[in-house]
Write an enzyme that holds these catalytic residues in place. Structure first.
Site, PDB file in Angstrom:
ATOM      1  N   GLU A  70       0.819  -1.201   0.000  1.00  0.00           N
ATOM      2  CA  GLU A  70       0.000   0.000   0.000  1.00  0.00           C
ATOM      3  C   GLU A  70       0.864   1.266   0.000  1.00  0.00           C
ATOM      4  O   GLU A  70       2.096   1.191   0.144  1.00  0.00           O
ATOM      5  CB  GLU A  70      -0.945  -0.016   1.211  1.00  0.00           C
ATOM      6  CG  GLU A  70      -1.935  -1.175   1.115  1.00  0.00           C
ATOM      7  CD  GLU A  70      -2.934  -1.230   2.262  1.00  0.00           C
ATOM      8  OE1 GLU A  70      -3.904  -1.986   2.145  1.00  0.00           O
ATOM      9  OE2 GLU A  70      -2.727  -0.525   3.285  1.00  0.00           O
ATOM     10  N   CYS A  73      -0.513   7.525  -0.650  1.00  0.00           N
ATOM     11  CA  CYS A  73      -1.382   7.950  -1.749  1.00  0.00           C
ATOM     12  C   CYS A  73      -2.156   6.694  -2.166  1.00  0.00           C
ATOM     13  O   CYS A  73      -1.668   5.879  -2.963  1.00  0.00           O
ATOM     14  CB  CYS A  73      -0.536   8.496  -2.900  1.00  0.00           C
ATOM     15  SG  CYS A  73      -1.528   9.002  -4.315  1.00  0.00           S
ATOM     16  N   GLU A  81      -1.633 -10.255  -5.872  1.00  0.00           N
ATOM     17  CA  GLU A  81      -1.677 -11.023  -7.118  1.00  0.00           C
ATOM     18  C   GLU A  81      -0.865 -10.337  -8.217  1.00  0.00           C
ATOM     19  O   GLU A  81      -0.101 -10.957  -8.956  1.00  0.00           O
ATOM     20  CB  GLU A  81      -3.125 -11.191  -7.586  1.00  0.00           C
ATOM     21  CG  GLU A  81      -4.017 -11.942  -6.611  1.00  0.00           C
ATOM     22  CD  GLU A  81      -4.762 -11.013  -5.650  1.00  0.00           C
ATOM     23  OE1 GLU A  81      -4.152 -10.057  -5.129  1.00  0.00           O
ATOM     24  OE2 GLU A  81      -5.959 -11.262  -5.418  1.00  0.00           O
TER      25      GLU A  81
HETATM   26 ZN   LIG Z   1      -6.446  -7.097  -6.808  1.00  0.00          ZN
END
Ligand SMILES: [Zn+2]
Length: 159
Positions: A70, A73, A81
């Protein structure tokens, strides 16, 4: 546009709908299930607190792992995946047989989001996606089942 070579020994090819691909062997499934769980431990998810791990099996037996990453922003975050797929492609692997996905959700099997399904689709329709629970149980679907009536590379050749 770069052309992807589909020379998978299992017969997978975007233009072949009746694939002769043999099922993924039991040992490979167990290994995939283990690797995706391990990959989940590396998840960088301070915002969602929803760690996900993925394990991608190439046609020649190599496994690439991935986790969600993550960003402050938010839209720049990427799913486990796609991390696994991008790792594989960046090392020259584009023929895939299966992927296993793990999360901490105990009630439901973890499923790939729509964006990931489309990115998976780029590299074939016939591979298997193992969606797990932390207790080790899973369901498996082909990508064709997860993303029916999909748009892919061969559609761009119809002009
Ligand atoms: Zn995804």
């Amino acid at each position: 546009m770069a052309q992807v070579q589909y020379d998978c020994s299992t017969g997978n090819h975007p233009n072949i709908t009746n694939s002769t691909a043999s099922p993924v062997e039991h040992e490979q499934i167990q290994l995939l299930l283990h690797v995706c769980k391990e990959a989940k431990k590396s998840a960088y998810c301070p915002y969602s607190r929803f760690p996900v791990g993925a394990a991608l099996l190439t046609c020649d037996g190599k496994i690439f792992s991935g986790c969600n990453v993550e960003n402050a922003c938010y839209p720049l975050g990427i799913c486990a995946e796609r991390t696994a797929i991008q790792k594989a492609v960046s090392e020259g692997y584009v023929n895939f047989r299966a992927m296993a996905i793990a999360s901490n959700t105990e009630e439901d099997f973890i499923v790939p989001c729509g964006a990931c399904r489309q990115v998976m689709r780029e590299f074939n329709r016939d591979w298997d996606i193992y969606m797990t629970k932390p207790d080790g149980t899973y369901i498996v679907k082909t990508l064709q089942e997860l993303l029916p009536l999909s748009f892919g590379p061969e559609d761009l050749k119809k002009f």
